[in-house]
Motif scaffolding. Structure first.
Motif, PDB file in Angstrom:
ATOM      1  N   HIS A  44       0.745  -1.263  -0.161  1.00  0.00           N
ATOM      2  CA  HIS A  44       0.048   0.086  -0.017  1.00  0.00           C
ATOM      3  C   HIS A  44       0.790   1.153  -0.026  1.00  0.00           C
ATOM      4  O   HIS A  44       0.381   2.299  -0.409  1.00  0.00           O
ATOM      5  N   ARG A  45       2.064   1.128   0.611  1.00  0.00           N
ATOM      6  CA  ARG A  45       2.941   2.307   0.793  1.00  0.00           C
ATOM      7  C   ARG A  45       3.451   2.881  -0.952  1.00  0.00           C
ATOM      8  O   ARG A  45       3.329   4.022  -1.268  1.00  0.00           O
ATOM      9  N   TRP A  48       0.124   3.986  -2.898  1.00  0.00           N
ATOM     10  CA  TRP A  48      -0.464   5.328  -2.618  1.00  0.00           C
ATOM     11  C   TRP A  48       0.698   6.345  -2.789  1.00  0.00           C
ATOM     12  O   TRP A  48       0.432   7.480  -3.165  1.00  0.00           O
ATOM     13  N   VAL A  51       0.362   7.211  -6.729  1.00  0.00           N
ATOM     14  CA  VAL A  51      -0.551   7.992  -6.685  1.00  0.00           C
ATOM     15  C   VAL A  51      -0.329   9.217  -6.605  1.00  0.00           C
ATOM     16  O   VAL A  51      -0.401  10.397  -7.394  1.00  0.00           O
ATOM     17  N   VAL A  52       0.424   9.576  -5.229  1.00  0.00           N
ATOM     18  CA  VAL A  52       0.844  10.910  -4.617  1.00  0.00           C
ATOM     19  C   VAL A  52       1.801  11.702  -5.715  1.00  0.00           C
ATOM     20  O   VAL A  52       1.899  12.786  -6.313  1.00  0.00           O
ATOM     21  N   ASP A 219      -7.327   1.353   7.353  1.00  0.00           N
ATOM     22  CA  ASP A 219      -7.376   1.520   6.035  1.00  0.00           C
ATOM     23  C   ASP A 219      -6.834   2.884   5.652  1.00  0.00           C
ATOM     24  O   ASP A 219      -6.091   3.165   4.680  1.00  0.00           O
ATOM     25  N   VAL A 223      -3.513   4.208   3.575  1.00  0.00           N
ATOM     26  CA  VAL A 223      -3.425   5.216   2.428  1.00  0.00           C
ATOM     27  C   VAL A 223      -2.613   6.360   2.992  1.00  0.00           C
ATOM     28  O   VAL A 223      -1.890   6.840   1.878  1.00  0.00           O
ATOM     29  N   GLY A 226       1.302   6.275   2.043  1.00  0.00           N
ATOM     30  CA  GLY A 226       1.739   6.738   0.868  1.00  0.00           C
ATOM     31  C   GLY A 226       2.504   8.093   0.880  1.00  0.00           C
ATOM     32  O   GLY A 226       3.740   8.506   0.627  1.00  0.00           O
TER      33      GLY A 226
END
Length: 321
Positions: A44-45, A48, A51-52, A219, A223, A226
């Motif tokens: 997840h790191r 996200w 995405v960043v 959760d 998120v 990230g």
């Protein structure tokens, strides 16, 4: 130093301090994810963080630079290797924090500069000064002391130190042709397929926690991991452009020092005598490196001043047109 340089130095120092403090206390953030497997945290790191970085590239309009790097096979291969190495570091960082071995992670970051010196000799064929050899020898003794006194080799420390040292080497080979923003975007994006496979596989196996039974605060923490990953990296890049390398290098030890404080005082990890002796030896080795680097810099500045003072008139600053 004029006003602009003074402001840049001040801004760079602030960016470096915030960056290192964020990294130093990041093990405490991972405790919020105590029930999540380290592999899922890293996956997840990666997702996200990518995405960043894509959002940042879009806002700063660096699509052309990003596509140019993706089209360069050598740069793409180096960034691919860098992404795998930083993924290893992220995994064992989380694994160490979640298995009560954050002290071992801190030791790995302390050892990292010594690994970098050894890589400079063995890979880049650089010649070491006597003080650097002494520092490397003291660092090796520190690892032996910790291994003998603790009963087992601090393998998490070794993996973190070697992986991050190799990551630094790869980034050094990459050169300055790739901006920090584009480089971090490619590194994180290249790991996304592997991260996605991991998330899907863990979901199918019933070992994932994300969005199981609806979204919850855990959760949200996944998120936010990230942005928490990329925020200090971007600040570090900003600091690197504004501070002398010597000052930036000395400040880097704030990160593992705060990790050690977090592990011992907050997480209450065991710290036997052998570990204290090992850390003391590592600090001694780092102190030797810092003092030697400062002396070498003073000698270089003095030599440059002498060369400029003795240069024939009209040759200083290049040919006169």
């Amino acid at each position: 130093m004029d006003a602009i340089e003074t402001r840049d130095r001040r801004d760079g120092l602030a960016a470096a301090l915030v960056s290192y403090v964020t990294w130093g206390f990041f093990p405490l953030y991972l405790i919020l994810l105590w029930d999540v497997h380290a592999l899922e945290i890293v996956a997840h790191r990666v997702v996200w963080a990518a995405v960043v970085m894509i959002v940042i590239v879009a806002v700063t309009r660096q699509w052309t630079a990003l596509l140019r790097v993706l089209g360069d096979r050598d740069a793409r291969n180096l960034l691919g290797l860098a992404s795998l190495l930083i993924g290893v570091v992220w995994f064992f960082y989380a694994y160490g924090a979640l298995t009560h071995r954050a002290v071992d992670v801190a030791l790995g970051y302390f050892i990292c500069p010594l690994v970098t010196v050894l890589l400079a000799v063995t890979v880049n064929r650089e010649r070491l000064r006597p003080a650097q050899w002494v520092s490397a020898a003291v660092g090796l003794v520190a690892v032996v002391v910790v291994t003998v006194g603790y009963g087992t080799f601090p393998w998490i420390s070794g993996v973190v130190a070697v992986a991050f040292g190799l990551y630094s080497l790869v980034k050094n080979r990459l050169g300055r042709g790739v901006s920090p923003t584009v480089g971090l975007t490619v590194e994180s994006a290249l790991l996304v397929p592997l991260a996605a496979i991991t998330i899907v596989a863990m979901s199918l196996a019933g070992t994932a926690t994300f969005a199981v039974g609806g979204l919850d605060v855990t959760d949200l923490y996944l998120v936010v991991s990230g942005p928490m990953t990329m925020f200090p990296l971007l600040l570090f890049a900003a600091a690197a452009n504004r501070l002398p390398l010597s000052l930036l290098g000395n400040l880097q030890y704030l990160n593992p020092a705060l990790q050690l404080v977090s592990a011992v005082l907050v997480l209450r990890e065991d710290m036997p005598v052998a570990r204290w002796i090992g850390f003391a030896l590592v600090w001694l080795a780092l102190g030797i490196l810092v003092v030697d680097a400062a002396r070498e810099r003073r000698r270089s500045v003095a030599a440059a001043a002498v060369a400029e003072a003795t240069a024939p008139s009209g040759t200083v600053g290049g040919p006169v047109s």
